[in-house]
Scaffold this motif. Structure first.
Motif, PDB file in Angstrom:
ATOM      1  N   GLY A 212      59.823  42.101 135.040  1.00 27.65           N
ATOM      2  CA  GLY A 212      58.470  42.631 135.086  1.00 27.65           C
ATOM      3  C   GLY A 212      58.376  44.005 135.699  1.00 27.65           C
ATOM      4  O   GLY A 212      59.362  44.736 135.831  1.00 27.65           O
ATOM      5  N   GLU A 213      57.174  44.343 136.102  1.00 29.74           N
ATOM      6  CA  GLU A 213      56.911  45.719 136.535  1.00 29.74           C
ATOM      7  C   GLU A 213      57.629  46.079 137.818  1.00 29.74           C
ATOM      8  O   GLU A 213      57.930  47.237 138.064  1.00 29.74           O
ATOM      9  CB  GLU A 213      55.407  45.940 136.649  1.00 29.74           C
ATOM     10  CG  GLU A 213      54.796  45.971 135.248  1.00 29.74           C
ATOM     11  CD  GLU A 213      53.306  46.225 135.246  1.00 29.74           C
ATOM     12  OE1 GLU A 213      52.740  46.438 136.318  1.00 29.74           O
ATOM     13  OE2 GLU A 213      52.738  46.169 134.143  1.00 29.74           O
ATOM     14  N   LYS A 214      57.930  45.057 138.643  1.00 31.81           N
ATOM     15  CA  LYS A 214      58.645  45.339 139.883  1.00 31.81           C
ATOM     16  C   LYS A 214      59.966  46.043 139.593  1.00 31.81           C
ATOM     17  O   LYS A 214      60.401  46.925 140.335  1.00 31.81           O
ATOM     18  CB  LYS A 214      58.922  44.050 140.655  1.00 31.81           C
ATOM     19  CG  LYS A 214      59.609  44.338 141.975  1.00 31.81           C
ATOM     20  CD  LYS A 214      60.332  43.176 142.573  1.00 31.81           C
ATOM     21  CE  LYS A 214      61.244  43.719 143.684  1.00 31.81           C
ATOM     22  NZ  LYS A 214      61.947  42.704 144.403  1.00 31.81           N
ATOM     23  N   GLY A 215      60.575  45.664 138.519  1.00 30.90           N
ATOM     24  CA  GLY A 215      61.874  46.229 138.180  1.00 30.90           C
ATOM     25  C   GLY A 215      61.801  47.531 137.425  1.00 30.90           C
ATOM     26  O   GLY A 215      62.834  48.099 137.071  1.00 30.90           O
ATOM     27  N   CYS A 216      60.606  47.997 137.155  1.00 28.63           N
ATOM     28  CA  CYS A 216      60.481  49.176 136.292  1.00 28.63           C
ATOM     29  C   CYS A 216      60.563  50.490 137.044  1.00 28.63           C
ATOM     30  O   CYS A 216      61.001  51.496 136.486  1.00 28.63           O
ATOM     31  CB  CYS A 216      59.179  49.114 135.509  1.00 28.63           C
ATOM     32  SG  CYS A 216      59.211  47.828 134.268  1.00 28.63           S
ATOM     33  N   GLY A 217      60.124  50.503 138.295  1.00 27.11           N
ATOM     34  CA  GLY A 217      60.215  51.733 139.074  1.00 27.11           C
ATOM     35  C   GLY A 217      59.591  52.906 138.359  1.00 27.11           C
ATOM     36  O   GLY A 217      58.398  52.908 138.068  1.00 27.11           O
TER      37      GLY A 217
END
Lengths: 137, 1055
Positions: free
Chosen positions: B250-255
């Protein structure tokens, strides 16, 4: 009291060595990263500090005993080299790990960085003693 | 005079400093001399003779030797190129091919897009990197037909023009403008956004795709070139892989990844690049260059994208195989080794894939390795098992499967397979079409003595198109058990084969053997394997989903009636099979004769805190959907485990194990070919002293301690890794071997790590290719002079997010386990021990040192451990004569995971290492920890059953390296000297078993080639350098010392 330049180099060396001692103790106290035979690293460092302080505090005695003075300096250099050489030997595997497969090991860095600082400070203290040897008593 | 005295004094100090430093450096070099040799290609020790057998037991194949028996490095490299090419030919997966956009005919003019088209990701930054010059995509697709290693050098290596090789490439005309544009972009990149063939990643990950403005800056008129090269556009997108780092869902991993909702999803820059292609070209082909399944659903559904190819990391030369597929030299025949989900976070395992720390971590002793956990409460539903089981339940309207719980991509009011899954596990297209049917009712055979059962399935494969092609046969089984309370997935892969090339229009029959053990279910409640003895259903399929629909068709389901079905199944490709004469507990006793029981109760959090964790169950998908378990408090009952208090060494027992026996004088190499159950192995091990036994069980390489009593010399015998031996040819550890490559050889700097990533190997679905991979690494090992490699990787892809998925084959244990067993079988032909890693549960790299994955033992047994079990037991390669096993195949090396299993370190789990691995599966051999892992728990590790701790750099055993000085303070206060285990019976028995297994493995390895020879000291250039330095500064110290002394004396005389 006027401090002579030569004494100053020993004072600087002592201070650097004390900082180096603190750094290596910090490094050694990181859980899981204690150095084996730590006394072999610590003892020469402590003796080096004592001798450096002696050289800084009692310049007159040394001035009157040239051979003692020279041997004292040599002893300090050898002890420091022994000490940081030992740290290098102890930490070489950690260096290899932290710069390759274990870059993300935060605890490893907590152990390695103070070790590297300690080595750096020890080398600087040796340089300070060497500079002092070129100066007038 | 005074001035001179100060000068001499100062110079004395300077020279003393450098002399002392030179001594330190020299000591450092000697301490790591053998490791230094590997890096520098030097030989600080050499063998004093060719040994007793003179290199006859194992030799490289003739095509890698010159006529006089010396090594032919160029031939070896040619073989490497062919190996990579074959893997990529058979592993490349054609996911989409609208209007036969592929293949492209020779001479077509194409434009390549994406920074990865110019610099594809060929390997991982750490773990499985590749070295030396490579064949990149432009080189492989183009008309050059010759390597240009001087331009594609990576990390190390040889790059002379003379070293280049001719090949038969794609012969496409490639738009040179875009090649130059991407080269300019690449050159302009600085630290942080550098583009390399083996890129690593930070977390969060920042993809390095070139922006459109970067393209314009490199050449403002680049678009003008499109019209001249408009037969097709090939866009390459990719994601890197490395050790120690993960992607996060998810977005946490998108940086900084603008436009992405997942790090494995496309970014705005990547979409812009694809749009640039679709806006200007009619035929757009996308290549997915990643070992972590990217989210490509939007590409699947985009009509402007005509074709999609999955290529994993193709290794140093694998682009040739990709080129062969693109240009139609071969028809693609690979299948997805993992499911491509529309949104990877829709997998139940993704709910708990993050960094989790105990709320009471600070109060846990040994907190540096025991503060983190991950809750794997998805149960057995890993990868396609989840999607297919939920699909079947949705069709049957069972277990609230239609609810939206867990749905991410479903567009309607119910969970939808078609929306959630882009491409199923095992799926892959060809340039032709195949019809596969079960030709006749399968035949079941079983052997109650050895607890083995198999089923021969005759499969009719018809090539219904006109293009000649290989086909893959995948057989899935439904592990339905009589005990309906037991959790079972709807289907699972039980066997696979790759056919030879079948001509267009031709029909052929193949018999595929199914090992019925692959269908067993672990009885979580009572322990032990159970089996659906009353019968169950099997199906063929191009991927798991087609097989699922074929099973449903067999059950009479039809999409015109059963509206949740998304495809018409073929009942002829499925069948029901009964197992007359077999009972539910047929597999309860293992092949090795041990009753299977729960052995790792600590894997389940509920064993410490009953009722705390709910595991996903198909009985109610909605109510049991995983909950993210944050900030759990480690219960009191878990603390002893987390703190490493597993076993207390006994100090007062009377022991009966014989050490230092003089009754026999065996040498380990004299027992080459002797089976493990021969009494001579016990006699041999009895010759060892307890101290030797302890050293041999503690120090697991790369350098192994001498065991003089059995003729084992201290030697460097081991290297990484899974994608080839991590050594340059000139750094052979056995320069006496006739085929050893000399430093003067023009190819001496060639490095053995060149193979594609494991998922691409798995995607071949070819036992032949998998075996050839092992053979190739085995051949390399003979050139490298080593007997063991740490690899290949055998962990399960729990999610697509693990940074190290590139080293592991698949989400499926049968595909993984068979690939490993085949590779081992190939490697053994050349006497190489492949030490599969990481046993087990390396499900994430974050906090890998000591993280606690918690799961049901059923999950552990059926998913992760099954892969290892298949590789250890290796039923496919065992040979029986009259019911007696005459050849016991299977892996004889394993590296243990850094992680725990539940509360217990894997390296200290006696349940895993002794009870499961040795007693149930019959493993004998090399069982090592990961690098320097749990060295403070050495006694516990020995008790668990290891045969060594991986300690890089340890050498000169019994003198410079001892357990006391190398392993330091033990967590239980034990002092590891020679007498540490003098009064502990169990410990001595375990050490004996460990020693015996390891000696047996070495005696079957290529180490016997040089049996009986020993090592002697050798002069190297680096030794010369530090000797000289010590000499020069030592002499200077003496000289300046004398001058100082004289000047002081003179001064005193004057005074």
């Amino acid at each position: 009291m006027k401090i002579k330049a030569k004494s100053l180099t020993y004072i600087i060396a002592s201070a650097l060595l004390v900082a180096s001692l603190v750094a290596v103790i910090i490094s050694n106290s990181v859980e899981g990263y204690a150095m084996s035979g730590f006394a072999l690293t610590l003892t020469p460092l402590i003796i080096g500090i004592v001798l450096s302080i002696f050289a800084a505090v009692y310049p007159k005695i040394l001035k009157e005993n040239e051979f003692v003075k020279i041997i004292l300096g040599l002893t300090i250099i050898c002890l420091i080299c022994w000490s940081f050489g030992n740290i290098i030997l102890q930490r070489s595997e950690l260096v290899a790990a932290q710069f390759t497969y274990d870059k993300v090991n935060k605890i490893g860095w907590q152990a390695l960085i103070p070790s590297l600082i300690s080595i750096g400070l020890s080398v600087l203290s040796t340089i300070s003693v060497i500079i002092g040897s070129f100066l007038k008593d | 005079m005074k001035k001179n005295k100060r000068l001499w004094n100062g110079l004395l100090y300077v020279s003393t400093f450098f002399a002392a430093t030179s001594i330190s450096v020299g000591m450092l070099m000697e301490k790591f001399s053998l490791t230094l040799d590997s890096a520098l290609g030097t030989q600080s020790k050499v063998l004093n003779s060719n040994g007793k057998d003179g290199y006859k037991a194992f030799t490289p194949p003739e095509d890698t030797l010159n006529k006089n028996g010396t090594g032919n490095a160029r031939a070896l490299i040619k073989r490497a190129i062919d190996m990579d090419r074959k893997i990529a030919q058979e592993g490349t997966v054609l996911l989409k091919n609208e209007g036969n956009s592929l293949p492209l005919a020779s001479g077509k003019k194409v434009t390549l897009f994406g920074i990865r088209s110019h610099t594809p990701i060929l390997g991982a930054q750490m773990g499985n990197p590749i070295y030396g010059g490579v064949i990149d995509l432009e080189n492989a697709l183009g008309k050059e037909n010759r390597t240009h290693f001087e331009k594609t050098k990576y990390s190390t290596g040889w790059s002379k023009d003379a070293d280049n090789f001719d090949f038969d490439g794609g012969n496409l005309e490639i738009n040179p403008t875009m090649v130059n544009v991407y080269e300019k972009v690449k050159s302009s990149r600085t630290t942080g956004t550098k583009v390399t063939y083996c890129e690593g990643m930070t977390s969060p990950y920042l993809p390095t795709e070139a922006t459109l403005s970067e393209l314009s800056n490199a050449d403002a008129n680049y678009k003008a070139s499109f019209s001249s090269y408009n037969d097709a556009a090939i866009v390459v997108v990719g994601r890197a892989g490395t050790e120690g780092v993960d992607y996060f869902p998810g977005e946490k991993g998108c940086g900084m990844m603008t436009g992405a909702t997942d790090p494995l999803g496309l970014t705005t820059v990547e979409r812009d690049t694809i749009k640039l292609a679709t806006d200007n070209f009619d035929n757009v082909i996308v290549i997915v260059n990643s070992s972590n399944q990217m989210e490509i659903d939007e590409l699947k559904r985009d009509p402007k994208i005509k074709s999609i190819l999955y290529v994993g990391f193709p290794g140093a030369y694998g682009c040739l195989g990709i080129s062969d597929v693109i240009t139609g030299k071969v028809s693609p025949s690979g299948g997805c080794s993992d499911v491509f989900a529309a949104a990877n976070r829709s997998a139940p395992a993704a709910v708990n894939f993050d960094e989790y720390t105990y709320s009471n971590a600070s109060s846990i002793a040994r907190a540096s390795k025991s503060s983190h956990y991950v809750m794997e409460n998805e149960g057995i539903y890993v990868g396609y098992r989840y999607y297919e089981t939920r699909y079947e339940d949705a069709v049957l309207n069972n277990g609230n499967a239609r609810s939206l719980k867990g749905a991410v991509a479903s567009k309607g009011e119910t969970w939808s397979y078609d929306d959630e899954v882009s491409y199923p596990f095992g799926y892959g297209l060809s340039y032709t079409t195949f019809e596969e049917e079960i030709a006749e009712q399968p035949t079941v055979t079983f052997d109650s003595t050895n607890h083995l059962a198999s089923m021969d399935v005759k499969v009719k494969v018809k090539n219904t198109g006109t293009v000649d092609s290989r086909a893959k046969i995948e057989i899935y089984g439904d592990p339905y058990n009589d005990n309906t309370e037991m959790e079972t997935s709807a289907l699972q892969l039980v066997a696979f084969e790759k056919t030879p090339v079948i001509k267009g229009g031709e029909t052929k029959e193949f018999t595929v053997k199914v090992d019925l053990q692959n269908l067993t279910v672990w009885d979580q409640e009572h322990g032990g394997w159970t089996f659906c003895s009353t019968g169950t259903r099997f199906a063929l399929g191009n991927g798991s989903h087609e097989a699922m629909n074929n099973m449903l068709a067999l059950d009479g389901k039809d999409p015109s009636v059963d509206l949740f079905m998304d495809g018409v199944g073929n009942a002829k490709a499925a069948c029901n099979v009964t197992f007359d004469g077999m009972t539910n507990d047929f597999f309860k006793i293992s092949e090795n004769g041990t009753e299977t029981e729960n052995q790792i109760p600590y894997s389940d959090w509920n064993s410490y805190e009953p009722g705390k964790i709910t595991h996903l169950s198909r009985k109610d998908w909605d109510a049991t959907w995983p909950v993210e378990m944050k900030n759990l408090t480690a219960p009191e009952s878990m603390l002893n485990d987390l703190e490493g208090k597993y076993y207390t060494v006994k100090t007062n027992e009377t022991t009966t194990v014989t050490w230092g026996s003089k009754e026999t004088e065996h040498k380990y190499y004299d027992l080459f070919g002797v089976p493990y159950d021969d009494p001579r192995w016990d006699e041999l091990a009895s010759q060892m002293t307890l101290e030797e036994g302890m050293y041999f069980a503690l120090f697991g390489g790369p350098v192994f301690p001498a065991v003089k009593s059995v003729g084992f010399e201290e030697a460097y015998l081991l290297e990484n890794s899974g994608n080839g031996v991590s050594l340059q040819l000139n750094a052979s550890k056995d320069t006496n071997a006739p085929w050893s490559i000399k430093s003067s050889d023009p190819y001496a700097l060639w490095h053995g790590q060149i193979l594609p990533s494991a998922p691409l190997i798995a995607a071949t679905f070819s036992h032949e290719v998998m075996e050839e991979v092992g053979e190739f690494i085995g051949i390399e090992s003979l050139f490298a002079g080593i007997s063991i490699v740490w690899g290949t990787g055998l962990n399960t892809h729990r999610t697509p997010y693990c940074g190290r998925n590139n080293e592991y084959y698949s989400e499926d244990p049968v595909l993984s386990g068979e690939a490993a067993a085949d590779a081992d079988y190939g490697a053994k032909k050349y006497g190489l021990i492949l030490a599969m890693k990481h046993f087990a549960f390396n499900d994430m790299e974050t906090n890998r040192k000591g993280v606690s994955p918690f799961m049901l033992e059923q999950r552990a047994r059926e998913i992760e451990l099954r892969a290892y079990q298949i590789a250890v037991e290796s039923h496919r390669h065992d040979v029986f004569e009259d019911g007696i096993k005459v050849k016991d195949a299977g892996i004889t090396g394993i590296m243990i995971s850094f992680s725990k299993i539940g509360g217990v370190e894997c390296s200290c789990s006696r349940g895993m290492l002794t009870n499961i691995l040795r007693k149930e599966w019959g493993f004998h051999g090399y069982l090592v920890t990961d690098i320097q892992d749990d060295m403070d728990l050495a006694s516990q590790e020995l008790y668990a059953g290891i045969t060594g701790i991986d300690i890089r750099g340890a050498q000169d055993f019994y003198t410079s390296t001892t357990p006391a000085n190398k392993l330091g303070q033990q967590v239980d206060g034990t002092v590891l000297n020679a007498s540490a285990y003098e009064h502990d019976q169990v410990m001595q028995e375990t050490i004996r078993e460990s020693n015996k297994g390891l000696l047996w493995a070495f005696a079957q390895s290529n180490l016997v080639n040089r049996s009986g020879s020993s090592w002697v000291w050798n002069f190297t250039w680096w030794r010369g350098a530090y000797f000289s330095s010590i000499g020069v500064f030592g002499l200077a110290t003496i000289g300046f010392g004398v001058l100082t002394f004289l000047s002081v004396l003179k001064k005193e005389e004057i005074q």
